[in-house]
Design an enzyme around this catalytic site. Structure first.
Site, mmCIF file in Angstrom:
data_model
loop_
_atom_site.group_PDB
_atom_site.id
_atom_site.type_symbol
_atom_site.label_atom_id
_atom_site.label_comp_id
_atom_site.label_asym_id
_atom_site.label_seq_id
_atom_site.Cartn_x
_atom_site.Cartn_y
_atom_site.Cartn_z
ATOM 1 N N GLU A 41 0.081 3.879 23.401
ATOM 2 C CA GLU A 41 1.006 4.938 23.817
ATOM 3 C C GLU A 41 0.680 6.278 23.145
ATOM 4 O O GLU A 41 0.273 6.320 21.981
ATOM 5 C CB GLU A 41 2.434 4.520 23.457
ATOM 6 C CG GLU A 41 3.510 5.517 23.836
ATOM 7 C CD GLU A 41 4.892 5.172 23.300
ATOM 8 O OE1 GLU A 41 5.862 5.759 23.791
ATOM 9 O OE2 GLU A 41 4.994 4.319 22.391
ATOM 10 N N LYS A 111 7.463 6.811 31.277
ATOM 11 C CA LYS A 111 8.357 5.956 30.498
ATOM 12 C C LYS A 111 9.809 6.184 30.918
ATOM 13 O O LYS A 111 10.290 7.315 30.951
ATOM 14 C CB LYS A 111 8.174 6.268 29.015
ATOM 15 C CG LYS A 111 8.909 5.348 28.053
ATOM 16 C CD LYS A 111 8.532 5.725 26.618
ATOM 17 C CE LYS A 111 9.175 4.828 25.586
ATOM 18 N NZ LYS A 111 8.781 5.252 24.205
ATOM 19 N N CYS A 145 6.285 0.878 25.415
ATOM 20 C CA CYS A 145 6.962 0.736 24.121
ATOM 21 C C CYS A 145 8.421 0.286 24.257
ATOM 22 O O CYS A 145 8.682 -0.870 24.551
ATOM 23 C CB CYS A 145 6.829 2.036 23.327
ATOM 24 S SG CYS A 145 7.011 1.810 21.531
#
Length: 262
Positions: A41, A111, A145
């Site tokens: 990430e 995300k 994540c």
């Protein structure tokens, strides 16, 4: 499917150096016979500069797309370019770009769950779509994540037919046990392969945990990185997924009439 996962120690707030490092690491991984290369990430900025974030971002993914399109085509590899801090339409996104063997961008993902504990939601814009894509006729999905903690998201991807889940992360060392437990749980409960690529080193004041993982649908560990920068490789035997699903009927035995998810 053979996957190479690059556990990268990026330099905080130094995107130029990080692009050079990423290029070198992908070129090194491409010398092997892997099919897919994956990065972690926000490797271009670290997670994450709060002062002048826009200054450190890629601009509409231009640099990221130019670099990995060239490398994917040159080495005839699929590349999941982790995620990058990306500025577009006047906003910052935590964005992933996926490239096929010919260098085409075949998918992108922003995300969707932003880590409010570290104020990510105050600096980045939430994504608005899930992401699936095909690599050599294998249906895959990606999350970034903190998304890992939201089982509804991963189950939605599983119900959409993914066989491999890629997780790209900068997961801190202090919560490393959560990382390993949740990755294994997502593989077992959805009967999918999980390729989880974490970063290592320090960004800002946070020590990141490394221990990138590849896990099979039974929850068995295929390979694991340590605390330091490394590249791990693993083979995903996709044909075993149906054998597992024919043994334990997780999807057939669901009781959707009882579930309330709101």
């Amino acid at each position: 499917m053979k996957v190479s996962a690059i556990q990268m120690n990026m330099i905080f707030e130094e995107p130029e150096q990080n692009y050079l490092q990423a290029e070198q690491l992908v070129e090194e991984a491409s010398k092997g016979d892997c099919d897919v290369i994956v990065l972690p990430e926000t490797w271009n900025t670290g997670f994450f500069p709060k002062d002048n974030l826009e200054k450190y971002c890629d601009q509409n993914g231009q640099k990221t797309k130019a670099l990995f399109s060239r490398l994917a085509k040159k080495y005839h590899k699929h590349i999941i370019a982790g995620s990058v801090s990306d500025f577009r339409d006047g906003k910052c996104f935590n964005s992933s770009y996926i490239f096929d063997r010919e260098g085409n961008v075949i998918a992108n993902y922003d995300k969707t769950h932003l880590f409010s504990y570290m104020d990510e939601d105050k600096y980045y814009e939430k994504g608005g779509h899930i992401c699936t894509f095909n690599l050599d006729n294998v249906k895959c999905g990606i999350v970034i994540c903190y998304d890992l903690r939201f089982l509804e998201l991963v189950r939605t991807l599983a119900l959409d037919g993914i066989e491999v889940l890629f997780i790209v992360a900068q997961w801190p060392r202090v919560r490393l046990e959560h990382w390993m437990t949740l990755c294994k749980a997502r593989a077992i409960e959805n009967q999918i392969y999980v390729v989880a690529v974490n970063s290592c080193g320090v960004a800002g004041e946070t020590q990141y945990g490394g221990h990138s993982l590849m896990i099979d649908p039974w929850g068995n560990l295929i390979c694991e990185g340590g605390d330091e920068a490394c590249t791990i490789e693993g083979i995903l035997n996709i044909e075993t997924i149906q054998e597992i699903r024919n043994t334990i009927h997780v999807f057939k035995d669901r009781r959707t009439e009882l579930y309330q998810l709101g």
